[in-house]
Design a protein around this motif. Structure first.
Motif, PDB file in Angstrom:
ATOM      1  N   PRO A 147     136.462  88.468 -10.182  1.00  0.00           N
ATOM      2  CA  PRO A 147     135.760  89.723  -9.341  1.00  0.00           C
ATOM      3  C   PRO A 147     134.921  89.171  -8.330  1.00  0.00           C
ATOM      4  CG  PRO A 147     136.027  90.502 -11.529  1.00  0.00           C
ATOM      5  CD  PRO A 147     136.256  89.121 -11.481  1.00  0.00           C
ATOM      6  N   ASP A 148     134.718  89.714  -7.162  1.00  0.00           N
ATOM      7  CA  ASP A 148     133.785  89.274  -5.921  1.00  0.00           C
ATOM      8  C   ASP A 148     132.422  89.062  -6.241  1.00  0.00           C
ATOM      9  OD1 ASP A 148     136.211  89.086  -4.423  1.00  0.00           O
ATOM     10  OD2 ASP A 148     135.879  90.941  -3.439  1.00  0.00           O
ATOM     11  N   ASP A 149     131.908  90.041  -7.353  1.00  0.00           N
ATOM     12  CA  ASP A 149     130.510  89.876  -7.677  1.00  0.00           C
ATOM     13  C   ASP A 149     129.987  88.754  -8.712  1.00  0.00           C
ATOM     14  OD1 ASP A 149     131.858  90.619 -10.080  1.00  0.00           O
ATOM     15  OD2 ASP A 149     130.232  92.137 -10.484  1.00  0.00           O
ATOM     16  N   ARG A 150     130.957  87.639  -8.788  1.00  0.00           N
ATOM     17  CA  ARG A 150     130.634  86.741  -9.737  1.00  0.00           C
ATOM     18  C   ARG A 150     131.378  85.409  -9.195  1.00  0.00           C
ATOM     19  NH1 ARG A 150     132.163  89.959 -14.702  1.00  0.00           N
ATOM     20  NH2 ARG A 150     131.814  91.624 -13.126  1.00  0.00           N
ATOM     21  N   SER A 151     131.098  84.342  -9.599  1.00  0.00           N
ATOM     22  CA  SER A 151     131.892  83.159  -9.514  1.00  0.00           C
ATOM     23  C   SER A 151     131.914  82.718 -11.031  1.00  0.00           C
ATOM     24  CB  SER A 151     131.374  82.034  -8.414  1.00  0.00           C
ATOM     25  OG  SER A 151     129.799  81.906  -8.926  1.00  0.00           O
ATOM     26  N   VAL A 152     132.949  82.044 -11.342  1.00  0.00           N
ATOM     27  CA  VAL A 152     133.183  81.351 -12.632  1.00  0.00           C
ATOM     28  C   VAL A 152     133.722  80.193 -12.517  1.00  0.00           C
ATOM     29  CG1 VAL A 152     134.602  81.921 -14.778  1.00  0.00           C
ATOM     30  CG2 VAL A 152     133.510  83.751 -13.509  1.00  0.00           C
ATOM     31  N   TYR A 153     133.242  79.289 -13.492  1.00  0.00           N
ATOM     32  CA  TYR A 153     133.679  77.920 -13.637  1.00  0.00           C
ATOM     33  C   TYR A 153     134.039  77.668 -15.141  1.00  0.00           C
ATOM     34  CZ  TYR A 153     132.096  76.522  -9.085  1.00  0.00           C
ATOM     35  OH  TYR A 153     131.560  76.621  -7.700  1.00  0.00           O
ATOM     36  N   VAL A 154     135.168  76.796 -15.485  1.00  0.00           N
ATOM     37  CA  VAL A 154     135.429  76.844 -16.778  1.00  0.00           C
ATOM     38  C   VAL A 154     136.096  75.388 -17.194  1.00  0.00           C
ATOM     39  CG1 VAL A 154     137.864  77.690 -16.786  1.00  0.00           C
ATOM     40  CG2 VAL A 154     136.538  78.004 -18.715  1.00  0.00           C
ATOM     41  N   GLY A 155     135.865  74.860 -18.377  1.00  0.00           N
ATOM     42  CA  GLY A 155     136.452  73.575 -18.880  1.00  0.00           C
ATOM     43  C   GLY A 155     136.125  73.515 -20.209  1.00  0.00           C
ATOM     44  N   GLU A 156     136.034  72.100 -20.819  1.00  0.00           N
ATOM     45  CA  GLU A 156     135.918  72.153 -22.328  1.00  0.00           C
ATOM     46  C   GLU A 156     134.835  71.071 -22.412  1.00  0.00           C
ATOM     47  OE1 GLU A 156     136.349  69.342 -25.479  1.00  0.00           O
ATOM     48  OE2 GLU A 156     137.154  68.797 -23.654  1.00  0.00           O
ATOM     49  N   ALA A 157     133.921  71.242 -23.406  1.00  0.00           N
ATOM     50  CA  ALA A 157     133.197  70.341 -23.943  1.00  0.00           C
ATOM     51  C   ALA A 157     132.965  70.382 -25.444  1.00  0.00           C
ATOM     52  CB  ALA A 157     131.756  70.819 -23.077  1.00  0.00           C
ATOM     53  N   MET A 158     133.039  69.175 -26.244  1.00  0.00           N
ATOM     54  CA  MET A 158     132.697  69.326 -27.458  1.00  0.00           C
ATOM     55  C   MET A 158     133.997  70.096 -28.337  1.00  0.00           C
ATOM     56  SD  MET A 158     128.585  69.583 -27.954  1.00  0.00           S
ATOM     57  CE  MET A 158     128.628  69.390 -29.803  1.00  0.00           C
ATOM     58  N   GLY A 159     135.114  69.930 -27.455  1.00  0.00           N
ATOM     59  CA  GLY A 159     136.175  70.530 -28.225  1.00  0.00           C
ATOM     60  C   GLY A 159     136.261  72.158 -28.218  1.00  0.00           C
ATOM     61  N   ARG A 160     135.434  72.713 -27.288  1.00  0.00           N
ATOM     62  CA  ARG A 160     135.337  74.145 -27.166  1.00  0.00           C
ATOM     63  C   ARG A 160     135.413  74.606 -25.862  1.00  0.00           C
ATOM     64  NH1 ARG A 160     131.764  72.557 -31.207  1.00  0.00           N
ATOM     65  NH2 ARG A 160     132.235  73.481 -33.305  1.00  0.00           N
ATOM     66  N   TRP A 161     135.795  75.875 -25.513  1.00  0.00           N
ATOM     67  CA  TRP A 161     135.601  76.223 -23.947  1.00  0.00           C
ATOM     68  C   TRP A 161     134.346  76.301 -23.601  1.00  0.00           C
ATOM     69  CZ3 TRP A 161     139.836  75.812 -21.621  1.00  0.00           C
ATOM     70  CH2 TRP A 161     141.114  76.222 -22.391  1.00  0.00           C
ATOM     71  N   LEU A 162     134.123  75.833 -22.352  1.00  0.00           N
ATOM     72  CA  LEU A 162     132.703  75.899 -21.693  1.00  0.00           C
ATOM     73  C   LEU A 162     132.883  76.799 -20.340  1.00  0.00           C
ATOM     74  CD1 LEU A 162     129.874  75.078 -20.913  1.00  0.00           C
ATOM     75  CD2 LEU A 162     130.713  73.089 -20.106  1.00  0.00           C
ATOM     76  N   TRP A 163     132.229  77.950 -20.252  1.00  0.00           N
ATOM     77  CA  TRP A 163     132.310  78.880 -19.238  1.00  0.00           C
ATOM     78  C   TRP A 163     130.761  78.841 -18.537  1.00  0.00           C
ATOM     79  CZ3 TRP A 163     136.464  82.203 -18.171  1.00  0.00           C
ATOM     80  CH2 TRP A 163     137.475  82.358 -19.391  1.00  0.00           C
ATOM     81  N   ALA A 164     130.837  79.046 -17.366  1.00  0.00           N
ATOM     82  CA  ALA A 164     129.576  79.190 -16.525  1.00  0.00           C
ATOM     83  C   ALA A 164     129.879  80.453 -15.525  1.00  0.00           C
ATOM     84  CB  ALA A 164     129.348  77.897 -15.745  1.00  0.00           C
TER      85      ALA A 164
END
Length: 203
Positions: A147-164
């Motif tokens: 959605p336009d009201d936010r920005s989202v980055y995602v990847g993996e760290a320590m074997g788990r999803w990392l969302w920002a």
């Protein structure tokens, strides 16, 4: 959500079945954060935070998913501060979670519990949109369509999803610069500053 009872030892959703509960706090302080990070540390589960915090930024919330029976399956930490690209405050929420928990997707405004095909396609077709360091290790993140009201980055760290997840969307610019994420379950800086509770971990 139905709590455990004589019929079941698990928390349950009438629509989804067994579902670990989300625990949030009404305010944030060093003592409250420590209680969460100590619990996470026992299970080797990270609690990610920008460190050092940008000028004027504070820690404004912490949450975790799980119960006494199943342990922790996700953590979230919110930071709030001024954004030179927008009027008013900006918020960044960092989520570490196991597969199929769905807290990161909920904050991102996306369907489904995981980033799924969108992330797979991005990882195969483009360079990472952000490269943060988690625990001293380079960690690539990809920007998702949200959605336009936010920005989202995602990847993996320590074997788990990392969302920002950044609110509003321009606040995501912080992740285009080199930044370090500290696992507060491993070490909590005494210089952390705490602010009023972020609305994004309250609703």
């Amino acid at each position: 959500m139905r709590p455990p009872d004589l019929m079941s030892s698990a928390w349950r959703c009438d629509h989804c079945g067994p579902t670990p509960p989300l625990h949030r706090t009404e305010r944030i302080s060093s003592e409250i954060l420590t209680a969460t990070t100590d619990r996470a540390a026992e299970l080797g589960f990270p609690v990610w935070c920008l460190w050092p915090l940008p000028t004027g930024w504070t820690v404004t919330g912490v949450a975790w998913v799980g119960d006494e029976r199943s342990g922790i399956s996700a953590t979230a930490l919110a930071c709030t501060g001024p954004s030179p690209l927008t009027d008013g405050p900006a918020d960044l929420v960092f989520v570490a979670e196991e597969l199929s928990v769905g807290l990161g997707a909920r904050l991102a405004g996306l369907p489904g519990p995981d980033p799924g095909p969108q992330l797979s396609e991005l990882a195969q077709s483009s360079e990472a949109h952000a490269k943060v360091r988690t625990g001293g290790r380079p960690t690539p993140l990809w920007a998702l369509d949200t959605p336009d009201d936010r920005s989202v980055y995602v990847g993996e760290a320590m074997g788990r999803w990392l969302w920002a997840v950044a609110f509003p969307a321009p606040a995501g610019y912080l992740l285009t610069e080199p930044v370090e994420l500290q696992d507060l379950a491993e070490w909590q800086p005494t210089e952390l500053v705490f602010g009023a509770s972020s609305p994004y971990l309250q609703g």
